[in-house]
Scaffold this motif. Structure first.
Motif, PDB file in Angstrom:
ATOM      1  N   ALA A   6       0.834  -1.204   0.000  1.00 30.73           N
ATOM      2  CA  ALA A   6       0.000   0.000   0.000  1.00 30.73           C
ATOM      3  C   ALA A   6       0.867   1.252   0.000  1.00 30.73           C
ATOM      4  N   ILE A   7       0.503   2.184  -0.866  1.00 33.40           N
ATOM      5  CA  ILE A   7       1.194   3.466  -0.939  1.00 33.40           C
ATOM      6  C   ILE A   7       0.184   4.569  -0.662  1.00 33.40           C
ATOM      7  N   LEU A   8       0.451   5.373   0.361  1.00 36.17           N
ATOM      8  CA  LEU A   8      -0.423   6.488   0.691  1.00 36.17           C
ATOM      9  C   LEU A   8      -0.159   7.616  -0.298  1.00 36.17           C
ATOM     10  N   VAL A   9      -1.219   8.067  -0.968  1.00 37.04           N
ATOM     11  CA  VAL A   9      -1.102   9.138  -1.955  1.00 37.04           C
ATOM     12  C   VAL A   9      -1.897  10.329  -1.434  1.00 37.04           C
ATOM     13  N   LEU A  24       0.167   3.509 -10.172  1.00 36.98           N
ATOM     14  CA  LEU A  24       0.529   2.604  -9.073  1.00 36.98           C
ATOM     15  C   LEU A  24      -0.262   1.299  -9.154  1.00 36.98           C
ATOM     16  N   ALA A  25      -1.571   1.415  -9.391  1.00 37.81           N
ATOM     17  CA  ALA A  25      -2.405   0.210  -9.490  1.00 37.81           C
ATOM     18  C   ALA A  25      -1.953  -0.664 -10.651  1.00 37.81           C
ATOM     19  N   ALA A  26      -1.614  -0.041 -11.777  1.00 38.43           N
ATOM     20  CA  ALA A  26      -1.152  -0.799 -12.948  1.00 38.43           C
ATOM     21  C   ALA A  26       0.188  -1.482 -12.686  1.00 38.43           C
ATOM     22  N   ALA A  27       0.971  -0.897 -11.776  1.00 32.25           N
ATOM     23  CA  ALA A  27       2.285  -1.454 -11.451  1.00 32.25           C
ATOM     24  C   ALA A  27       2.235  -2.474 -10.314  1.00 32.25           C
ATOM     25  N   GLY A  28       1.030  -2.770  -9.806  1.00 29.13           N
ATOM     26  CA  GLY A  28       0.899  -3.807  -8.784  1.00 29.13           C
ATOM     27  C   GLY A  28       0.913  -3.314  -7.353  1.00 29.13           C
ATOM     28  N   PHE A  29       0.607  -2.051  -7.146  1.00 29.94           N
ATOM     29  CA  PHE A  29       0.522  -1.496  -5.802  1.00 29.94           C
ATOM     30  C   PHE A  29      -0.927  -1.175  -5.469  1.00 29.94           C
ATOM     31  N   GLU A  30      -1.201  -1.010  -4.179  1.00 27.58           N
ATOM     32  CA  GLU A  30      -2.523  -0.573  -3.735  1.00 27.58           C
ATOM     33  C   GLU A  30      -2.439   0.896  -3.339  1.00 27.58           C
ATOM     34  N   PRO A  31      -2.891   1.816  -4.210  1.00 30.76           N
ATOM     35  CA  PRO A  31      -2.880   3.224  -3.809  1.00 30.76           C
ATOM     36  C   PRO A  31      -3.969   3.491  -2.774  1.00 30.76           C
ATOM     37  N   VAL A  32      -3.608   4.189  -1.704  1.00 35.00           N
ATOM     38  CA  VAL A  32      -4.561   4.601  -0.678  1.00 35.00           C
ATOM     39  C   VAL A  32      -4.608   6.123  -0.720  1.00 35.00           C
TER      40      VAL A  32
END
Length: 116
Positions: A6-9, A24-32
Motif C-alpha cells: 500500500a502506498i499512501l497518496v 501505481l495500481a497498474a504497477a501492482g501497488f494498492e494506492p490509498v
C-alpha cells in the motif's frame, strides 16, 4: 485490506495524484488516497480512500493504522499563485506545516516522494 503493497497518496483525488494512483495500481501497488477533497474529486478515486487533511494528525494516524503503508507520495499542496499572494498563511499552513505533520506522524522508515 489487500495483499498488495500500500502506498499512501496524499492529494490522490486531484489531477496529478489520481493519475499517479492509476499508474501505481497498474504497477501492482494498492494506492490509498488521503485527501480533504477541497479541490480533488471523489469521482477520481477508484480504490481505498481516507478523508482527511494532512495537518490533521489524528486522521493521518488512522490512515496509517488502517493500511500497511510502505511508502508515501505527497501531492496535497496548494498551488495557485494568485491565491498564495492573497493568503500566504493558508499556503504556509498547508504546504509547510501540513507536510511536516505528515512526516512527523509516521516517523518510521517510509519512503516519501513529493511533487513540485
Amino acid at each position: 485490506m489487500s495483499d498488495l503493497p500500500a502506498i499512501l497518496v496524499t492529494g490522490g483525488a486531484g489531477y496529478i495524484g489520481s493519475h499517479c494512483c492509476k499508474a501505481l495500481a497498474a504497477a501492482g501497488f494498492e494506492p490509498v488516497v488521503f485527501d480533504n477533497f477541497s479541490t480533488g474529486h471523489r469521482g477520481f478515486v477508484s480504490g481505498a480512500a481516507v478523508t482527511g487533511d494532512i495537518a490533521d494528525k489524528a486522521a493521518l494516524a488512522r490512515a496509517f493504522a488502517q493500511h500497511d503503508i510502505v511508502a508515501v507520495m505527497h501531492f496535497a499542496a496548494s498551488s495557485l499563485v494568485g491565491e498564495s499572494v492573497a493568503d500566504p498563511q493558508k499556503y504556509y499552513v498547508n504546504n509547510l506545516a501540513g507536510t511536516l505533520a505528515l512526516v512527523v506522524q509516521q516517523w518510521r522508515p517510509v519512503r516519501i516522494a513529493r511533487a513540485e
